[in-house]
Write an enzyme that holds these catalytic residues in place. Structure first.
Site, PDB file in Angstrom:
ATOM      1  N   GLY A  33       8.463   3.512   0.706  1.00  0.00           N
ATOM      2  CA  GLY A  33       9.232   4.628   1.252  1.00  0.00           C
ATOM      3  C   GLY A  33      10.712   4.320   1.235  1.00  0.00           C
ATOM      4  O   GLY A  33      11.142   3.280   0.733  1.00  0.00           O
ATOM      5  N   ASP A  60      12.124  14.749  10.599  1.00  0.00           N
ATOM      6  CA  ASP A  60      11.757  14.435   9.217  1.00  0.00           C
ATOM      7  C   ASP A  60      10.281  14.758   8.981  1.00  0.00           C
ATOM      8  O   ASP A  60       9.527  13.941   8.455  1.00  0.00           O
ATOM      9  CB  ASP A  60      12.040  12.966   8.910  1.00  0.00           C
ATOM     10  N   PHE A  93      12.518   3.504   3.670  1.00  0.00           N
ATOM     11  CA  PHE A  93      12.829   2.368   4.537  1.00  0.00           C
ATOM     12  C   PHE A  93      12.495   1.048   3.860  1.00  0.00           C
ATOM     13  O   PHE A  93      13.157   0.045   4.070  1.00  0.00           O
ATOM     14  CB  PHE A  93      12.048   2.509   5.844  1.00  0.00           C
ATOM     15  N   GLY A  94      11.456   1.025   3.032  1.00  0.00           N
ATOM     16  CA  GLY A  94      11.038  -0.208   2.377  1.00  0.00           C
ATOM     17  C   GLY A  94       9.565  -0.155   2.016  1.00  0.00           C
ATOM     18  O   GLY A  94       8.937   0.904   2.021  1.00  0.00           O
ATOM     19  N   ASN A  95       9.015  -1.312   1.709  1.00  0.00           N
ATOM     20  CA  ASN A  95       7.607  -1.409   1.318  1.00  0.00           C
ATOM     21  C   ASN A  95       6.695  -1.458   2.537  1.00  0.00           C
ATOM     22  O   ASN A  95       7.075  -1.965   3.594  1.00  0.00           O
ATOM     23  CB  ASN A  95       7.377  -2.663   0.472  1.00  0.00           C
ATOM     24  N   VAL A  96       5.467  -0.966   2.358  1.00  0.00           N
ATOM     25  CA  VAL A  96       4.443  -1.028   3.402  1.00  0.00           C
ATOM     26  C   VAL A  96       3.308  -1.909   2.895  1.00  0.00           C
ATOM     27  O   VAL A  96       2.780  -1.682   1.804  1.00  0.00           O
ATOM     28  CB  VAL A  96       3.912   0.372   3.763  1.00  0.00           C
ATOM     29  N   LYS A 137       5.404  -2.372   7.805  1.00  0.00           N
ATOM     30  CA  LYS A 137       6.510  -1.738   7.075  1.00  0.00           C
ATOM     31  C   LYS A 137       7.726  -2.647   7.143  1.00  0.00           C
ATOM     32  O   LYS A 137       8.277  -2.878   8.216  1.00  0.00           O
ATOM     33  CB  LYS A 137       6.823  -0.360   7.656  1.00  0.00           C
ATOM     34  N   ILE A 185       0.824  -1.215   0.000  1.00  0.00           N
ATOM     35  CA  ILE A 185       0.000   0.000   0.000  1.00  0.00           C
ATOM     36  C   ILE A 185       0.853   1.258   0.000  1.00  0.00           C
ATOM     37  O   ILE A 185       0.324   2.366  -0.025  1.00  0.00           O
ATOM     38  CB  ILE A 185      -0.951   0.023   1.213  1.00  0.00           C
TER      39      ILE A 185
END
Length: 871
Positions: free
Chosen positions: A534, A649, A536-539, A553, A531
């Site tokens: 980012g 951030d 950091f990675g996929n959510v 996440k 969905i």
């Protein structure tokens, strides 16, 4: 050419003019070869090249003459070392020669029935090896197997009530205890203290200087992975020194006289590991690493993953080392890529006790080349220890080069505890160490049980007081909240939470999810469940066992955020609870995974509703309410905890919206604590381009006003519906903050607002909003408002907009008469007057002082008059 030799003068060459060019060349070649030989000797020559210990005291206790060991070291006799010992009486015993013993120093011993002290004057203070040799051979003076005693220095307890039969099941085995101590005084003493009615004994003593670079003052702690300083303040006992994938390395083959044992007895499954080796001369030490850390023979052998060429080598190679869970441990891991054919082809993870110690290790990058040694020092806290210390290596599990891993050596050193003891819980002065882990568990258990009883009583009381109107059962009930007892949390689950549980509640880290559980709820992290994406990675979206819909996440091992930010986010969110902060439900760090589980925010990021996604445009009132919610969350971060927290951030993608468009601040991976009384944190610059505080960028001093600046950019995004940075626009329009403030100074800001807002915004409301944004974007933090001040102005802007909207609606109603019969006018009743008055906006002076309503819409008062739970 002639050679002449003068009395008492070194030989020299005298060259005639005809032979000088040839001899000059020959001499140059000779010098080059001499230098090359010296260089080779420094790297691969004598094991002890480059270091000569300032102190090298070797004593063969109980011996009448000096003893030479197989490796060529000479231990002095009692008569040669009489100046070191102070004892009322000592007994010398010996055993017949035996070829079964590793060294002749074990054939003699000194027995003390009363306390005895060895005192040494150090040539040079600093790091020293202290090695104590024991062998309980039969004799007619005392049964050494039953001798019980302690060995102490002025500061440290090395052995407490030591009994050789308890330490080693093999009565015929020799025992060496090796310690590494940082000695700051010129005098050093070893005290042998027998237990009452028993005796102490010793076969051999070594006191040898160690190089200063052997242990630096800084390392890395495990979970969370952070810097660990002060290593030079501890004493160490060498517990294991393992040559992985290679043979026994004896002291004469080590650069510092150490012994390295093979790793096979510690391997959990030998079938999963494959030994590899190369020529030791191929090992080239990079800058900062010397042969004193470990010899070439350690780095020239190693263990890689067996069957690493299979399609999916999803396993780890594991070594288990029996340990004492009451102590911290210093782990030194040795690596050298002797299996890759090219640079940047091998990436792997390292785990200690199930926690990620190193993520995505690329040896050719950190060491600078192939066949270049690299080592990593890691401190493992006793709270993470069990009866076994586990070291694992395994592939990253992603498409990142060769699916393999390698380990070349392991050193495990026990660290002194809070009373400077390396054995037991009592210090030299008899002081007892702080509560150990078992005591902590017992105390925590009592606190948890007490909290459970208190919570149970509260639940019963609340149940008796519950609403009897069953039509209200869907209303919020505080008694259904988790019960907190200190930092521990108890929760119930429909399934009994059989798949996962609350992990380490003393750390307050929330629920620990197993990897298999998260794979199940995300269909094995199928792309259809994504969905969001980012840095950091996929959510992913999923539904856990209690029916709760969550956002999952999953960190990318190559993410710039990395493991440090992963742990930061866990720690930050686990201690924060606020209506306008995204709640952390749990996490998973199994098999190098970095997965965070949050409450699901169905309407996604604020930015998606402003531009880029073709969603229905938000009204001005909705945008104000979202900005107000985010401001409340940030205000709570800055003032609502004992230590202020700076988000670092803030941006429109980190403001998420739930099904009711309630705003919640998310993504705390870069956040920083600020100690009470401090006004900034000196740190490297991190953040998102376009939102970054210019003062923070210049001075590298992070303050809460850095968040205020970033939030000012978000306000302009809400107003103008465009990105903070858009490089496709003309140069003067690329940066939203600069461009919008230019129009604001011209008094023409309304020219660049979102077209969907034209004609729907109260000019006064927009003016107040723009003023708040402008103040946030001041060049210097001292000129910017606090988040509390920003919040006040936004709520004022919302009130102006609501008054404008209501007035506009009333005007339209007057202009458009209803097509129905109107009865004759009647006298206005008091009730009607009251009803009419209640429909108009509530002014500040009409508010009740005790009003603390915190709604995301229909704001009826300014936040500064409510309790914000501030610091």
């Amino acid at each position: 050419m002639e050679i002449r030799k003068k009395p008492n003068i070194p030989m020299c060459l005298v060259l005639d003019s005809s032979s000088r060019p040839f001899m000059t060349l020959l001499f140059t070649i000779l010098l080059f070869l001499t230098g090359l030989a010296s260089a080779v000797g420094a790297v691969g020559g004598s094991p002890t090249a480059g270091f000569k210990p300032a102190d090298d005291i070797l004593i063969d206790c109980g011996s009448k003459s000096s003893t030479k060991t197989p490796e060529g070291r000479v231990f002095k006799s009692d008569s040669e070392t009489v100046q070191y010992i102070e004892a009322k009486d000592d007994i010398q015993v010996s055993a017949p020669p035996s070829d079964k013993l590793p060294s002749p120093i074990y054939l003699t011993a000194k027995i003390f029935r009363e306390e005895a002290i060895y005192k040494f004057h150090l040539t040079r203070p600093g790091w020293h090896w202290v090695r104590l040799h024991f062998f309980a051979f039969p004799n007619d003076k005392f049964d050494l197997q039953q001798a019980t005693f302690s060995v102490l220095t002025e500061k440290y307890v090395l052995l407490h009530n030591f009994k050789l039969s308890n330490d080693n099941n093999d009565s015929q085995a020799t025992v060496q205890k090796e310690y590494l101590l940082n000695m700051t005084d010129a005098q050093f003493a070893l005290r042998f203290k027998p237990m009452k009615g028993s005796a102490a004994f010793i076969n051999g003593i070594e006191l040898v200087s160690a190089p200063d670079e052997l242990i630096s003052d800084a390392g890395t702690s495990l979970f969370p992975v952070n810097g660990f300083s002060g290593l030079s303040d501890y004493a160490y006992q060498s517990v294991y020194r393992v040559n992985v994938g290679g043979p026994l390395i004896t002291p004469q083959n080590d650069t510092l006289g150490r012994t390295w044992t093979p790793d096979k007895e510690y391997l959990k499954d030998e079938n999963l590991a494959k030994d590899v080796k190369t020529n030791p001369t191929a090992i080239i030490y990079p800058p900062g690493v010397t042969p004193l850390i470990a010899p070439q023979t350690v780095y020239a052998t190693g263990a890689e993953m067996a069957d690493s060429q299979t399609i999916d080598p999803n396993f780890n190679v594991t070594w288990n080392f029996p340990s004492n869970p009451s102590f911290h441990y210093f782990i030194r891991l040795h690596f050298c890529d002797i299996i890759s054919k090219s640079l940047n082809d091998l990436y792997f993870n390292v785990y200690i006790n199930g926690k990620t110690a190193i993520s995505g290790l690329d040896l050719s990058t950190v060491a600078g080349d192939l066949s270049a040694p690299y080592y990593k020092d890691i401190v493992v806290n006793s709270t993470l220890m069990t009866s076994e210390l586990q070291v694992q290596i395994g592939p990253m599990g992603e498409d990142t080069g060769k699916k393999n891993a390698i380990l070349n050596g392991v050193e495990v050193l026990k660290m002194s505890n809070s009373v400077n003891s390396l054995d037991g819980e009592f210090g030299v002065d008899g002081q007892r160490a702080s509560m150990g882990k078992q005591g902590m568990v017992a105390t925590a258990g009592f606190v948890m049980m007490f909290g459970a009883f208190v919570g149970l009583g509260a639940m019963v009381y609340k149940w008796k007081k519950r609403p009897q109107d069953w039509q209200k059962r869907n209303s919020f009930s505080s008694w259904l909240l988790p019960i907190h007892a200190g930092d521990s949390t108890f929760m119930t689950s429909k399934t009994g939470s059989h798949k996962s549980n609350l992990y380490n509640s003393a750390l307050g880290l929330g629920r620990y999810f197993s990897l298999s559980e998260l794979q199940e709820v995300t269909k094995n992290f199928d792309a259809s469940e994504i969905i969001g994406v980012g840095g950091f990675g996929n959510v992913y979206i999923g539904t856990i066992d209690d029916g709760t819909q969550v956002a999952i996440k999953r960190g990318n091992p190559q993410s710039e955020q990395g493991i440090t930010e992963f742990h930061t986010e866990i720690q930050m969110l686990s201690k924060l609870r606020h209506r306008h902060l995204v709640s952390l439900i749990g996490y998973c760090d199994e098999n190098a995974e970095m997965i965070l589980v949050y409450e699901y925010m169905s309407n996604g990021p604020f930015r998606d509703h402003l531009y880029g996604k073709n969603l229905s445009p938000l009204t001005w009132k909705q945008r104000l309410e979202i900005c107000i919610g985010a401001a409340r969350g940030l205000h709570y971060l800055h003032t609502g905890t004992a230590q202020g927290i700076i988000h670092r951030d803030v941006k429109s993608t980190n403001i998420l919206l739930d099904e009711a468009l309630v705003a919640k601040v998310a993504d705390f991976g870069l956040s920083k604590d600020v100690a009470f009384g401090q006004n900034h944190v000196s740190t490297a610059v991190k953040g998102s381009f376009g939102y970054l505080d210019p003062e923070y960028f210049r001075r590298q001093q992070l303050t809460d006003k850095s968040d205020v600046y970033s939030f000012g950019v978000v306000l302009l995004e809400a107003l103008c519906a465009r990105p903070a940075i858009n490089p496709q626009l003309p140069r003067e329009q690329v940066n939203l903050a600069e461009w919008a403030m230019l129009w604001k100074q011209k008094g023409l800001l309304e020219k660049i607002i979102d077209p969907h807002l034209v004609g729907a915004v109260n000019p006064e409301s927009m003016k107040k909003f723009a003023e708040a944004a402008e103040k946030c974007l001041a060049d210097y933090g001292v000129d910017r408002p606090t988040m509390g001040d920003v919040l006040w102005n936004l709520e004022y802007a919302l009130q102006l907009q609501e008054a404008f909207s209501q007035g506009k609606a009333e005007a339209e109603e007057v202009e458009t008469p209803k097509p129905v019969a109107v009865p004759a006018a009647a006298p206005t009743s008091p009730a009607a007057t009251t009803a009419a008055a209640s429909e108009r906006p509530v002014s500040q002076t009409e508010e009740k002082d005790d009003s603390t309503v915190d709604q995301h819409s229909g704001t009826t008062m300014f936040t500064q008059f409510a309790s914000l739970n501030g610091r």
